[in-house]
Scaffold this motif. Structure first.
Motif, PDB file in Angstrom:
ATOM      1  N   ARG A  67      36.581  68.150  27.293  1.00  0.00           N
ATOM      2  CA  ARG A  67      37.861  67.640  26.794  1.00  0.00           C
ATOM      3  C   ARG A  67      37.668  66.416  25.905  1.00  0.00           C
ATOM      4  O   ARG A  67      38.352  66.262  24.901  1.00  0.00           O
ATOM      5  CB  ARG A  67      38.775  67.282  27.967  1.00  0.00           C
ATOM      6  CG  ARG A  67      39.566  68.450  28.464  1.00  0.00           C
ATOM      7  CD  ARG A  67      40.614  68.014  29.476  1.00  0.00           C
ATOM      8  NE  ARG A  67      40.643  69.001  30.518  1.00  0.00           N
ATOM      9  CZ  ARG A  67      40.135  68.873  31.725  1.00  0.00           C
ATOM     10  NH1 ARG A  67      39.564  67.753  32.086  1.00  0.00           N
ATOM     11  NH2 ARG A  67      40.198  69.847  32.592  1.00  0.00           N
ATOM     12  N   THR A  68      36.731  65.538  26.282  1.00  0.00           N
ATOM     13  CA  THR A  68      36.533  64.328  25.482  1.00  0.00           C
ATOM     14  C   THR A  68      35.823  64.637  24.173  1.00  0.00           C
ATOM     15  O   THR A  68      36.078  63.977  23.168  1.00  0.00           O
ATOM     16  CB  THR A  68      35.720  63.275  26.252  1.00  0.00           C
ATOM     17  OG1 THR A  68      34.453  63.812  26.616  1.00  0.00           O
ATOM     18  CG2 THR A  68      36.456  62.810  27.487  1.00  0.00           C
ATOM     19  N   VAL A  69      34.940  65.625  24.160  1.00  0.00           N
ATOM     20  CA  VAL A  69      34.183  65.951  22.961  1.00  0.00           C
ATOM     21  C   VAL A  69      34.973  66.844  22.022  1.00  0.00           C
ATOM     22  O   VAL A  69      34.827  66.759  20.799  1.00  0.00           O
ATOM     23  CB  VAL A  69      32.845  66.624  23.354  1.00  0.00           C
ATOM     24  CG1 VAL A  69      32.107  67.139  22.143  1.00  0.00           C
ATOM     25  CG2 VAL A  69      31.974  65.643  24.102  1.00  0.00           C
ATOM     26  N   ALA A  70      35.836  67.679  22.561  1.00  0.00           N
ATOM     27  CA  ALA A  70      36.548  68.665  21.761  1.00  0.00           C
ATOM     28  C   ALA A  70      37.484  68.037  20.733  1.00  0.00           C
ATOM     29  O   ALA A  70      37.755  68.619  19.700  1.00  0.00           O
ATOM     30  CB  ALA A  70      37.332  69.616  22.659  1.00  0.00           C
ATOM     31  N   GLY A  71      37.950  66.863  21.017  1.00  0.00           N
ATOM     32  CA  GLY A  71      38.849  66.219  20.069  1.00  0.00           C
ATOM     33  C   GLY A  71      40.298  66.576  20.340  1.00  0.00           C
ATOM     34  O   GLY A  71      40.635  67.239  21.298  1.00  0.00           O
ATOM     35  N   SER A  72      41.141  66.141  19.442  1.00  0.00           N
ATOM     36  CA  SER A  72      42.565  66.370  19.618  1.00  0.00           C
ATOM     37  C   SER A  72      43.064  67.366  18.584  1.00  0.00           C
ATOM     38  O   SER A  72      42.339  67.760  17.685  1.00  0.00           O
ATOM     39  CB  SER A  72      43.313  65.042  19.498  1.00  0.00           C
ATOM     40  OG  SER A  72      43.029  64.450  18.253  1.00  0.00           O
ATOM     41  N   ASN A  73      44.320  67.708  18.712  1.00  0.00           N
ATOM     42  CA  ASN A  73      44.889  68.651  17.745  1.00  0.00           C
ATOM     43  C   ASN A  73      45.289  67.904  16.481  1.00  0.00           C
ATOM     44  O   ASN A  73      45.384  66.671  16.467  1.00  0.00           O
ATOM     45  CB  ASN A  73      46.047  69.429  18.369  1.00  0.00           C
ATOM     46  CG  ASN A  73      47.182  68.534  18.798  1.00  0.00           C
ATOM     47  OD1 ASN A  73      47.424  67.493  18.212  1.00  0.00           O
ATOM     48  ND2 ASN A  73      47.892  68.957  19.835  1.00  0.00           N
ATOM     49  N   PRO A  74      45.553  68.603  15.379  1.00  0.00           N
ATOM     50  CA  PRO A  74      45.846  67.958  14.091  1.00  0.00           C
ATOM     51  C   PRO A  74      47.047  67.016  14.129  1.00  0.00           C
ATOM     52  O   PRO A  74      47.026  65.960  13.495  1.00  0.00           O
ATOM     53  CB  PRO A  74      46.096  69.122  13.151  1.00  0.00           C
ATOM     54  CG  PRO A  74      45.354  70.261  13.757  1.00  0.00           C
ATOM     55  CD  PRO A  74      45.425  70.043  15.237  1.00  0.00           C
ATOM     56  N   SER A  75      48.088  67.375  14.863  1.00  0.00           N
ATOM     57  CA  SER A  75      49.268  66.496  14.895  1.00  0.00           C
ATOM     58  C   SER A  75      48.938  65.163  15.566  1.00  0.00           C
ATOM     59  O   SER A  75      49.447  64.120  15.139  1.00  0.00           O
ATOM     60  CB  SER A  75      50.434  67.184  15.604  1.00  0.00           C
ATOM     61  OG  SER A  75      50.099  67.462  16.948  1.00  0.00           O
ATOM     62  N   ASP A  76      48.069  65.188  16.590  1.00  0.00           N
ATOM     63  CA  ASP A  76      47.645  63.930  17.220  1.00  0.00           C
ATOM     64  C   ASP A  76      46.812  63.096  16.258  1.00  0.00           C
ATOM     65  O   ASP A  76      46.950  61.864  16.212  1.00  0.00           O
ATOM     66  CB  ASP A  76      46.841  64.198  18.494  1.00  0.00           C
ATOM     67  CG  ASP A  76      47.686  64.740  19.634  1.00  0.00           C
ATOM     68  OD1 ASP A  76      48.918  64.578  19.580  1.00  0.00           O
ATOM     69  OD2 ASP A  76      47.105  65.327  20.569  1.00  0.00           O
ATOM     70  N   GLU A  77      45.941  63.749  15.497  1.00  0.00           N
ATOM     71  CA  GLU A  77      45.119  63.022  14.531  1.00  0.00           C
ATOM     72  C   GLU A  77      45.974  62.383  13.446  1.00  0.00           C
ATOM     73  O   GLU A  77      45.740  61.239  13.039  1.00  0.00           O
ATOM     74  CB  GLU A  77      44.084  63.963  13.910  1.00  0.00           C
ATOM     75  CG  GLU A  77      43.009  64.414  14.885  1.00  0.00           C
ATOM     76  CD  GLU A  77      42.014  65.374  14.252  1.00  0.00           C
ATOM     77  OE1 GLU A  77      41.836  65.330  13.021  1.00  0.00           O
ATOM     78  OE2 GLU A  77      41.419  66.162  15.000  1.00  0.00           O
ATOM     79  N   ILE A  78      46.982  63.121  12.979  1.00  0.00           N
ATOM     80  CA  ILE A  78      47.867  62.584  11.950  1.00  0.00           C
ATOM     81  C   ILE A  78      48.687  61.424  12.511  1.00  0.00           C
ATOM     82  O   ILE A  78      48.869  60.394  11.840  1.00  0.00           O
ATOM     83  CB  ILE A  78      48.772  63.695  11.371  1.00  0.00           C
ATOM     84  CG1 ILE A  78      47.908  64.705  10.603  1.00  0.00           C
ATOM     85  CG2 ILE A  78      49.861  63.105  10.468  1.00  0.00           C
ATOM     86  CD1 ILE A  78      48.647  65.946  10.176  1.00  0.00           C
ATOM     87  N   ALA A  79      49.168  61.559  13.746  1.00  0.00           N
ATOM     88  CA  ALA A  79      49.943  60.482  14.369  1.00  0.00           C
ATOM     89  C   ALA A  79      49.084  59.233  14.556  1.00  0.00           C
ATOM     90  O   ALA A  79      49.554  58.100  14.335  1.00  0.00           O
ATOM     91  CB  ALA A  79      50.498  60.951  15.712  1.00  0.00           C
ATOM     92  N   THR A  80      47.833  59.414  14.940  1.00  0.00           N
ATOM     93  CA  THR A  80      46.916  58.282  15.083  1.00  0.00           C
ATOM     94  C   THR A  80      46.675  57.616  13.734  1.00  0.00           C
ATOM     95  O   THR A  80      46.696  56.382  13.618  1.00  0.00           O
ATOM     96  CB  THR A  80      45.577  58.747  15.690  1.00  0.00           C
ATOM     97  OG1 THR A  80      45.829  59.360  16.950  1.00  0.00           O
ATOM     98  CG2 THR A  80      44.629  57.584  15.879  1.00  0.00           C
ATOM     99  N   ALA A  81      46.477  58.429  12.704  1.00  0.00           N
ATOM    100  CA  ALA A  81      46.264  57.882  11.358  1.00  0.00           C
ATOM    101  C   ALA A  81      47.508  57.131  10.881  1.00  0.00           C
ATOM    102  O   ALA A  81      47.408  56.073  10.262  1.00  0.00           O
ATOM    103  CB  ALA A  81      45.912  59.009  10.387  1.00  0.00           C
ATOM    104  N   LYS A  82      48.692  57.660  11.181  1.00  0.00           N
ATOM    105  CA  LYS A  82      49.948  57.005  10.783  1.00  0.00           C
ATOM    106  C   LYS A  82      50.088  55.661  11.485  1.00  0.00           C
ATOM    107  O   LYS A  82      50.508  54.668  10.867  1.00  0.00           O
ATOM    108  CB  LYS A  82      51.140  57.923  11.119  1.00  0.00           C
ATOM    109  CG  LYS A  82      52.477  57.326  10.780  1.00  0.00           C
ATOM    110  CD  LYS A  82      52.647  57.150   9.288  1.00  0.00           C
ATOM    111  CE  LYS A  82      54.083  56.722   8.997  1.00  0.00           C
ATOM    112  NZ  LYS A  82      54.199  56.010   7.761  1.00  0.00           N
TER     113      LYS A  82
END
Length: 108
Positions: A67-82
Motif C-alpha cells: 500500500r505504501t509503495v503503490a502510491g495514490s490515485n491520480p485525484s489524490d496526486e492532483i489534490a496534493t499538488a493543488k
C-alpha cells in the motif's frame, strides 16, 4: 524437517519459559524421534496456531508495504499538488507538470 520446525516453534513460543525451552532442546538432541513425537502430540495445536499467527503477521506487513509503495490515485496526486500550489511550495508551472504526470499515469 520436523526437528527444525519444533526448534523454531520453541523459540517462537512466548508462554514457555527459558528453562522449559532448554529442557525440550536437551531432549531433542538426546532422544530426537521420541521427543519430537511427544512434542507434536502435546503441543501440536499451539504450534499450528503460532505458525498461523506468524503467517498472518507477515501477510499484514506485506500488504502494508504494498500500500505504501503503490502510491495514490491520480485525484489524490492532483489534490496534493493543488495544496502545494496554494501553500506556495510550488509554482503554477510545476503544478501543471504534476497534474499532467498524474493524468498520464491514470490513462496507462
Amino acid at each position: 524437517m520436523a526437528l527444525f520446525s519444533i526448534i523454531a516453534d520453541l523459540f517462537r513460543d512466548r508462554e514457555l519459559s527459558g528453562w522449559w525451552k532448554a529442557v525440550w532442546l536437551l531432549f531433542l538432541f538426546v532422544v530426537p524421534f521420541l521427543t519430537a513425537l511427544v512434542y507434536l502430540i502435546a503441543r501440536g495445536r499451539g504450534m499450528a496456531e503460532r505458525q498461523y499467527e506468524q503467517v498472518a503477521q507477515a501477510q499484514s506487513a506485506t500488504d502494508n508495504y504494498i500500500r505504501t509503495v503503490a502510491g495514490s490515485n491520480p485525484s489524490d496526486e492532483i489534490a496534493t499538488a493543488k495544496s502545494l500550489l496554494d501553500s506556495g511550495a510550488i509554482t503554477p508551472a510545476e503544478y501543471e507538470t504534476l497534474k499532467a504526470r498524474a493524468l498520464s499515469h491514470a490513462s496507462q
